[in-house]
Enzyme design. Structure first.
Site, PDB file in Angstrom:
ATOM      1  N   GLY A   1       0.815  -1.206   0.000  1.00 36.25           N
ATOM      2  CA  GLY A   1       0.000   0.000   0.000  1.00 36.25           C
ATOM      3  C   GLY A   1       0.849   1.256   0.000  1.00 36.25           C
ATOM      4  O   GLY A   1       1.941   1.302  -0.580  1.00 36.25           O
ATOM      5  N   SER A   2       0.378   2.265   0.703  1.00 38.07           N
ATOM      6  CA  SER A   2       1.007   3.582   0.624  1.00 38.07           C
ATOM      7  C   SER A   2       2.379   3.668   1.267  1.00 38.07           C
ATOM      8  O   SER A   2       3.093   4.640   1.060  1.00 38.07           O
ATOM      9  CB  SER A   2       0.088   4.633   1.248  1.00 38.07           C
ATOM     10  N   THR A   3       2.777   2.650   2.074  1.00 41.58           N
ATOM     11  CA  THR A   3       4.147   2.682   2.589  1.00 41.58           C
ATOM     12  C   THR A   3       5.152   2.591   1.444  1.00 41.58           C
ATOM     13  O   THR A   3       6.286   3.068   1.566  1.00 41.58           O
ATOM     14  CB  THR A   3       4.413   1.535   3.580  1.00 41.58           C
TER      15      THR A   3
ATOM     16  N   LYS B   1       5.072   4.233  -1.162  1.00 43.44           N
ATOM     17  CA  LYS B   1       5.255   5.563  -1.767  1.00 43.44           C
ATOM     18  C   LYS B   1       6.614   6.171  -1.432  1.00 43.44           C
ATOM     19  O   LYS B   1       7.114   7.015  -2.174  1.00 43.44           O
ATOM     20  CB  LYS B   1       4.124   6.496  -1.335  1.00 43.44           C
TER      21      LYS B   1
END
Length: 486
Positions: free
Chosen positions: A217-219, A221
């Site tokens: 997920g957004s980790t 990014k």
């Protein structure tokens, strides 16, 4: 000599030759294989008659052998029950040792390792019974207990690393199990315990920290931001980047929206640091389009994605798919599509950023001692896995991750008097189920002593970073506080 006698003599000679060849094959060629067979009870009984080495954390044995009055002579016990089960595994006469250090470090614990050869020869000469080596782990007992308590009844995993060395300070996976019934010399009891454990749908025997492979997920990014900085797509944390409410993806009629349905800044633009603070999907999707799949994949590889690691237990390989087309690259850039990571791998990402861009090879065994506590193998020298990013890029990413905690979605990871760097994540994984909640972090932000990755299965809220910030961040904070309080 008449013909019948000559024929009988030849037959007898052939039979003796066959017997000699067969016995030679069994005693020499097949000896190692036969000894290793799980059904070879004589070998198992011989192994059980030795005192197996202990597994030690913070000076206390978390797995040890005690003398008993039965044919096995020693019973394997686990004094802290569930707390270290995913690390130790179990040693069982009826089941075997399929998981954990009991399996991965069996040659040391049983005394059969090459490094113990001189000791075995000495034992043979003196008539002393061979015993296994004691292995001391890198685990910080306070951090382990904090991770276990904070994760509580949630399914998921926590990993903490020393960013400078790669030493594993905590490794917790829930649900867990009690290994003591499995090591019982009551074989029916042990078999029943294994039947219950192996058929449990929640898979408590699975060490999710190293064998659980999740969409990050957004980790992820932060990896995308690292690639953008390293490849000159952006220059620093204040670079202006696109941030529309919805990103138009080429080659498909499906677009990439922000979770709240709004633009991330005025005029559909924002800064890179603000985009990370609020976890703007369209910004990082746009960076994925600019970078392309291969550059994104290459950057992830520098952090350890694609590597086969052993700590000494085998770690599942984290991956970014090859040959990504444009919309797939945009999805991969926000940690979705087919990007997959273990919690250990995401802890390595955080640790690498905190360690001025250098990713260290993780390890779990700190030292090995003989039965009389002589050091056989001392603390290993830290091994650099890779220089994932430049020191300048690492510094920029650190500023951005500190801002996530101070001003963005990671507020619940704050520690009074300490600058904490972090990133929340919410990872879609199965239609109809809540997303996984993630948080990665390190502290202090400058010269960090600990890096942490947390994943809570089904702990997120669809369309929001709330799960990562509300559920996973406090768990990471508890572990960081335990290490920093030493």
């Amino acid at each position: 000599m008449n013909t019948p006698i000559r024929r009988l003599s030849v037959l007898i000679a052939v039979l003796f030759t066959t017997l000699l060849v067969a016995s030679t094959i069994v005693q020499f060629t097949q000896a190692k294989t036969l000894n290793a067979m799980s059904t070879n009870k004589r070998t198992l009984l011989d192994t059980y008659s030795r005192e197996r080495g202990s597994i030690v954390v913070g000076g206390q044995a978390v797995a040890k052998s005690v003398s008993v009055e039965d044919q096995y002579r020693f019973l394997r016990t686990y004094p802290q029950d569930k707390l270290y089960a995913q690390l130790t595994g179990f040693y069982s006469y009826s089941v075997g040792a399929p998981y954990g250090l009991e399996h991965a470090a069996d040659d040391l614990l049983s005394g059969d390792a090459d490094t113990l050869f001189v000791r075995r020869v000495t034992d043979l000469i003196t008539g002393r019974k061979t015993s296994g080596a004691t292995i001391e782990l890198t685990i910080d007992p306070k951090a382990q207990a904090a991770a276990d308590k904070a994760l509580g009844e949630s399914k998921g995993a926590v990993v903490a690393l020393d960013p400078k060395t790669g030493a594993i300070l905590a490794m917790v996976s829930h649900p867990t199990y009690d290994p003591n019934p499995l090591s019982s010399h009551d074989l029916s009891k042990a078999a029943k315990a294994w039947q219950s454990l192996s058929t449990d749908q929640d898979k408590p025997y699975l060490n999710r920290a190293i064998s659980g492979v999740y969409p990050p997920g957004s980790t992820f990014k932060v990896v995308t931001a690292a690639a953008a900085l390293e490849n000159g797509v952006v220059s620093d944390e204040n670079s202006t980047v696109p941030g529309p409410a919805e990103l138009d993806l080429p080659l498909t009629s499906t677009n990439l929206p922000n979770e709240d349905g709004r633009a991330c800044g005025p005029n559909n633009e924002t800064t890179l640091i603000h985009a990370l603070e609020i976890s703007c999907n369209t910004t990082f999707g746009s960076l994925g389009l600019d970078l392309g799949g291969e550059k994104l994949r290459a950057q992830a590889a520098k952090f350890g994605f694609g590597d086969s690691l052993q700590i000494p237990m085998r770690v599942a390989t984290s991956s970014v798919p090859a040959d990504l087309n444009a919309p797939q690259a945009a999805q991969a850039a926000i940690g979705q599509y087919d990007v997959r990571s273990t919690p250990l791998q995401m802890a390595m990402v955080a640790a690498g950023i905190g360690n001025q861009g250098r990713v260290m090879t993780p390890y779990l065994i700190d030292s090995v001692r003989s039965a009389n506590l002589d050091i056989i193998e001392s603390t290993p020298d830290p091994v650099e896995l890779s220089q994932a990013v430049s020191e300048q890029t690492a510094s920029t990413l650190t500023k951005m991750m500190v801002s996530v905690v101070d001003n963005g979605s990671g507020a619940r990871a704050r520690i009074a008097g300490v600058d904490v760097a972090g990133k929340t994540g919410t990872a879609q994984h199965d239609p109809g189920k809540p997303p996984h909640a993630w948080f990665i972090s390190f502290a202090p932000a400058v010269n960090p002593k600990v890096a942490v990755a947390v994943v809570v299965e089904d702990g997120g809220v669809t369309g929001s970073e709330i799960g990562g910030g509300r559920v996973a961040a406090p768990i990471a904070r508890a572990v960081m506080e335990a290490v920093l309080s030493r």
